[in-house]
Design an enzyme around this catalytic site. Structure first.
Site, short mmCIF file in Angstrom:
data_model
loop_
_atom_site.label_atom_id
_atom_site.label_comp_id
_atom_site.label_asym_id
_atom_site.label_seq_id
_atom_site.Cartn_x
_atom_site.Cartn_y
_atom_site.Cartn_z
N ASN B 424 0.94 -1.18 -0.09
CA ASN B 424 0.06 0.05 -0.07
C ASN B 424 0.98 1.25 0.08
O ASN B 424 1.05 1.97 -1.07
CB ASN B 424 -0.95 0.19 1.31
N ASP B 425 1.59 1.44 1.15
CA ASP B 425 2.51 2.54 1.33
C ASP B 425 3.50 2.91 0.31
O ASP B 425 3.73 3.80 -0.25
CB ASP B 425 3.04 2.72 2.32
N VAL B 426 3.84 1.82 -0.27
CA VAL B 426 5.00 1.81 -1.32
C VAL B 426 4.29 2.26 -2.75
O VAL B 426 5.14 2.43 -3.76
CB VAL B 426 5.87 0.33 -1.45
N ALA B 466 1.14 3.76 7.42
CA ALA B 466 1.20 5.01 7.84
C ALA B 466 0.06 5.72 8.07
O ALA B 466 0.13 6.92 8.71
CB ALA B 466 2.28 5.82 6.57
#
Lengths: 93, 497
Positions: B424-426, B466
């Site tokens: 997700n965050d990446v 995050a």
């Protein structure tokens, strides 16, 4: 051994480590951690000396305990690294 | 080594402990052959790491590591009293059986907690060896005319302290990674003050220990030093959250190396010093790579608290409901078949769902239909460096199809499908555009450049570690596949058949 001699080995080994580790491919970072874990168990040498030498019973048992712990790491670390590395295959076409 | 500067210290130790054989107690010159053997062992360890520069040479590298270890152990055994050889043999056997059993049975997805667990053992072994050296300095050739020298005591104290920190820190990391303890940060009030205070006390204790003479003075100091070091390891790791674990595991890896090096100094053993330096730098470099991949400083990771409720901008605010497109496995299968080039981005969610084997099957079916499939790995994907690579290797994905972030990021513009599974965050473009985002500056995959994006996610609820929303969910070309990762991929496989 002379402290400065030992320190020289240590400092040079840090540089060797720096360059060798940067050359490790990121795909193998997990096996790298497993194998460094296995080799840092070379501390077993200290356990063996404590267990082998006469002088203090408490030290002997501490040494034996250290030998058990380090052996778990040595055998476990190398075996699991071997298992992981065996899985990395190239396209065979 | 010149011990005379400590002449003021009494030779109390020698009288207090049982009599030591003369030859062992003498701090004579080291047998050059023994020193040479340890040096050779050290060289084999360097070759072990060198082998890991490519998968093709890696197994030979691992064998070199084993040879090095065998040389070190055999050298030690043949050059010392082997009165207790039976006990030693039993100790090695017990450890060996436990180690091999664990190594055979462990699931590849559990590798992060295994490594953390192993680190804790190295740390504890260092503490035990340090204590043994303190109690029986004669055995280690540490006893001069005036007891243990101050230099040796500093090295011993450091070795014990670093070992203890490695131990308790790794135990916490192990508990967090294996889910036996919540992965969310535990924040004590004034933790920075407490931690710095404890560290300062440890340094003072080590100095006092070095200057003290006789067991009456040294014993309480070394006990206090050990206890505080165990405590600080615990305190340092509890405030660090789950997604920062790659850094923590690397850092503890580094500590286990420094602990071995400190013991190497104490014992004047080159194999230990070389290995300690190698492992120490290895862990430090991995920590650096992980921090760089998250655009965070090492200090901010160690300070902890990332991902806690009081940090990050996203989690506290109510999120607006925005329209997104949801698709089925059949839709995805249809479009994947039509594609020419598919890039798969796996993340921690794939590991949790154990979806790597199903994913490989899907890729095989697509390749049979002439689709080019590549895998893109972010350095911090998963819970330890290289975690995703091992899982894909386990599922027999050839390593030449797996690419690092910087090698593949330019290819998304030519990709027909970006297939995001458990990451997700990446892939969050906020890292590039939104300066207020907690992940701003982190290098991410340019999935928005792909013609079509498939995003496998359990539900629209969770928003990554995050705690920030992800624009990719709401893009025109994105299709959300809301399901368990493994189930969804298996359904796609079925639809492709």
């Amino acid at each position: 051994m002379d402290f400065i001699a030992i320190l020289s080995i240590f400092v040079l080994a840090c540089f060797v480590g720096y360059y060798v580790v940067w050359s490790v491919t990121p795909a193998l970072h997990t096996p790298l951690m497993a194998v460094t874990n296995a080799i840092s168990s070379v501390i077993i040498v200290g356990g063996l000396i404590a267990a082998a030498e006469a002088g203090s019973d408490v030290a002997k048992w501490l040494g034996l305990a250290a030998v058990v712990l380090a052996s778990v790491n040595i055998f476990g670390g190398f075996a699991v690294t071997e298992r992981m590395l065996a899985m990395y295959k190239k396209k065979d076409k | 080594m010149d011990l005379s500067f400590l002449a003021a210290a009494g030779a109390v130790l020698q009288d207090t402990y049982t009599v030591i054989p003369e030859d062992a107690a003498a701090h004579g010159p080291v047998n050059p052959w023994v020193a040479l053997a340890y040096l050779v062992a050290g060289v084999f360890f360097i070759l072990a790491l060198r082998g890991l520069s490519s998968p093709a040479t890696s197994r030979a590298g691992n064998r070199n590591g084993m040879i090095g270890m065998a040389i070190a152990v055999v050298t030690t055994l043949v050059t010392h009293d082997i009165a207790n050889i039976v006990e030693i043999g039993i100790a090695i056997l017990i450890g060996g059986i436990i180690g091999v059993t664990i190594a055979r049975k462990i699931a590849m997805t559990a590798m992060p907690e295994l490594v953390a667990g192993f680190h804790s053992l190295v740390g504890l072994a260092a503490v035990l060896v340090g204590w043994a050296a303190y109690l029986n300095p004669g055995a280690f050739g540490l006893l001069g005319g005036e007891g243990i020298s101050a230099v040796s005591k500093v090295e011993m104290g450091l070795g014990i302290a670093i070992g203890a920190i490695t131990f308790s820190g790794s135990v916490i990391a192990f508990l967090k990674l294996s889910g036996k303890m919540s992965g969310s940060p535990i924040l004590l009030p004034a933790r920075h003050v407490i931690n710095l205070g404890v560290l300062a006390v440890i340094i003072v204790l080590a100095a006092l220990f070095a200057m003290a003479s006789g067991p009456d003075e040294t014993l309480p100091l070394i006990v206090a030093l050990s206890v505080l070091a165990f405590a600080i390891g615990f305190l340092l790791i509890i405030p660090i959250g789950g997604a920062d674990m790659p850094v923590v595991v690397s850092m503890l890896n580094s500590y286990s190396g420094w602990a071995a090096a400190a013991m190497g100094f104490t014992l004047g053993n080159t194999a230990m010093i070389i290995t300690g330096a190698l492992v120490g730098s290895s862990g430090a470099i991995l920590s650096y790579i992980m921090c760089r991949a998250m655009n965070r400083s090492f200090i901010s990771v160690i300070a902890g608290g990332f991902g806690a409720d009081d940090s990050g901008s996203g989690s506290g605010e109510p999120r607006e409901q925005r329209p997104y497109k949801q698709g089925s496995a059949q839709d995805a299968a249809y479009m994947l078949e039509q594609a020419e080039k598919v890039i798969i981005i796996p993340g921690y969610g794939m590991a949790v769902a154990q979806a790597q084997h199903a994913l490989r099957e899907m890729a095989d079916l697509l390749e049979e239909r002439g689709v080019e499939v590549k895998y893109a790995i972010h350095p911090v994907a998963g819970r330890m460096p290289g975690h995703m690579n091992v899982l894909l290797a386990e599922a027999s994905v050839e390593y030449d199809k797996v690419f690092e972030l910087e090698d593949i990021n330019s290819e998304f513009a030519q990709a027909d499908v970006a297939f995001i599974i458990g990451a997700n965050d990446v892939v969050n473009p906020a890292a590039k555009t939104d300066k207020s985002s907690p992940i701003y500056g982190m290098p991410v995959f340019d999935v928005d450049k792909a013609k079509q994006v498939f995003f496998i996610k359990r539900s629209m609820g969770g928003v990554g570690y995050a705690g920030v929303d992800n624009e990719v969910f709401y893009m025109d070309q994105t299709m959300m596949l809301l399901s368990d990762a493994k189930k969804m991929v298996e359904e796609i496989v079925k639809a492709l058949d």
